[in-house]
Write a protein that holds these residues in place. Sequence first.
Motif, PDB file in Angstrom:
ATOM      1  N   UNK A  72       0.839  -1.187   0.000  1.00 56.30           N
ATOM      2  CA  UNK A  72       0.000   0.000   0.000  1.00 56.30           C
ATOM      3  C   UNK A  72       0.874   1.237   0.000  1.00 56.30           C
ATOM      4  N   UNK A  73       0.516   2.236  -0.802  1.00 58.95           N
ATOM      5  CA  UNK A  73       1.280   3.476  -0.872  1.00 58.95           C
ATOM      6  C   UNK A  73       0.340   4.655  -0.648  1.00 58.95           C
ATOM      7  N   UNK A  74       0.923   5.848  -0.527  1.00 62.56           N
ATOM      8  CA  UNK A  74       0.107   7.043  -0.335  1.00 62.56           C
ATOM      9  C   UNK A  74      -0.804   7.285  -1.534  1.00 62.56           C
ATOM     10  N   UNK A  75      -0.342   6.870  -2.726  1.00 63.65           N
ATOM     11  CA  UNK A  75      -1.112   7.117  -3.952  1.00 63.65           C
ATOM     12  C   UNK A  75      -2.064   5.982  -4.296  1.00 63.65           C
ATOM     13  N   UNK A  76      -1.940   4.840  -3.625  1.00 61.69           N
ATOM     14  CA  UNK A  76      -2.796   3.696  -3.942  1.00 61.69           C
ATOM     15  C   UNK A  76      -2.150   2.394  -3.527  1.00 61.69           C
ATOM     16  N   UNK A  77      -1.948   1.501  -4.497  1.00 65.82           N
ATOM     17  CA  UNK A  77      -1.307   0.212  -4.226  1.00 65.82           C
ATOM     18  C   UNK A  77      -0.278  -0.067  -5.318  1.00 65.82           C
ATOM     19  N   UNK A  78       0.680  -0.928  -4.979  1.00 62.49           N
ATOM     20  CA  UNK A  78       1.725  -1.284  -5.935  1.00 62.49           C
ATOM     21  C   UNK A  78       1.959  -2.786  -5.891  1.00 62.49           C
ATOM     22  N   UNK A  79       2.114  -3.385  -7.069  1.00 64.23           N
ATOM     23  CA  UNK A  79       2.480  -4.793  -7.175  1.00 64.23           C
ATOM     24  C   UNK A  79       3.814  -4.875  -7.905  1.00 64.23           C
ATOM     25  N   UNK A  80       4.782  -5.519  -7.280  1.00 64.23           N
ATOM     26  CA  UNK A  80       6.095  -5.687  -7.888  1.00 64.23           C
ATOM     27  C   UNK A  80       6.280  -7.163  -8.228  1.00 64.23           C
ATOM     28  N   UNK A  81       6.606  -7.450  -9.485  1.00 62.07           N
ATOM     29  CA  UNK A  81       6.846  -8.813  -9.953  1.00 62.07           C
ATOM     30  C   UNK A  81       8.269  -8.851 -10.487  1.00 62.07           C
ATOM     31  N   UNK A  82       9.145  -9.583  -9.802  1.00 61.02           N
ATOM     32  CA  UNK A  82      10.564  -9.583 -10.156  1.00 61.02           C
ATOM     33  C   UNK A  82      11.053 -10.995 -10.448  1.00 61.02           C
ATOM     34  N   UNK A  83      11.988 -11.092 -11.396  1.00 59.82           N
ATOM     35  CA  UNK A  83      12.631 -12.370 -11.699  1.00 59.82           C
ATOM     36  C   UNK A  83      14.133 -12.224 -11.516  1.00 59.82           C
ATOM     37  N   UNK A  84      14.844 -13.336 -11.542  1.00 57.37           N
ATOM     38  CA  UNK A  84      16.312 -13.271 -11.446  1.00 57.37           C
ATOM     39  C   UNK A  84      16.944 -13.734 -12.756  1.00 57.37           C
ATOM     40  N   UNK A  85      16.264 -13.399 -13.853  1.00 57.72           N
ATOM     41  CA  UNK A  85      16.773 -13.738 -15.178  1.00 57.72           C
ATOM     42  C   UNK A  85      17.880 -12.800 -15.612  1.00 57.72           C
TER      43      UNK A  85
END
Length: 336
Positions: free
Chosen positions: A270-283
């Motif tokens: 959750x952020x001040x502006x809304x929500x954030x989803x982070x999707x990370x790989x180790x490629x």
Amino acid sequence: MALARETSGAIDGPAQGPSLFLQLCDLIGAGVVRVDGDGRAWPLNDSGRVLLEALGGDAGGAAPAAIGALLADGEAPRGGETVAHTPESRHIAIAAGRAEGESLVLLRDKTDERLLHERVLQSEKMASVGQLVSGVAHELNNPLTGVMGFAQLLLARELDETVRGHVQTIYGEAERAAKIVQNLLSFARRRKPTKEMADLNALVQRVLELRSYDLTVRNISLDMTLDTRMPRVWVDPDQVQQVLFNVIKNAEQAMIDGHNGGKLTVVTQGTAAGVRVSIADDGPGIPPEIQRRIFDPFFTTKDAGQGTGLGLTICYGIIDEHGGRIWTENRPEGGA
């Protein structure tokens, strides 16, 4: 260079020129920093402190590399731009000049300008390409329907195995082409989202459940961190799941191509502006020349026949329609 000799924004007397100048700089978000003869950076106003920290510096510490590089080029005033990662990318313009052994540096955050410019360009691309593909898709749909229909009629007859195999190939390829046409139409139509209050964590979990078997088979481990205090959001659940599904599949493919497996990291916040989803790989990460084009229609790094180059373009359109932002960046530890 009287201003350059001040080490703090707290200059006595509101009528003094330097103090008024620093106040005006703060109003427009411009940071002012003094770099002394020893290469130490001193912010002279609040914006200067914030932007100096974004570049990885602090008051009294060594000037960040981006500032030092400009000052090393000589005494003539010079300008440039750099990207800071704090934790998301910020584009910061830098202007620096040197006199009497000290330097004055002006900093300005241009992230919003860059993002607006990129969104306008992307919208123009998608609008023009959308008109083109809509007409082409409709023209292709009719003959494909005929090919598939007659192939099915042939398959209903008694055929020897060789001929049946050929006809099945014709039907399969026509069906694949029809799916590509449907993707083109989905891209061109850009249907309005049907929004409702939804739990983003639940949507993330649902998509990962659908991908769990493939992750296991492909030797990809999952590290998931969900913010349980994150508020519900006003979204189209189906469209958001489509975005998550596409991005996760791209991350999987990057790891498979890189080293036949890896680690997928999914974080909600959750952020001040809304929500954030982070999707990370180790490629292997995303080369800069590809990163600039990754959301362009029909751009793909896959082999011929493996993709239409519309997956991330559609994702961009969905997030833009929701008033959000989707972007890519390489991770310092590897991957994207």
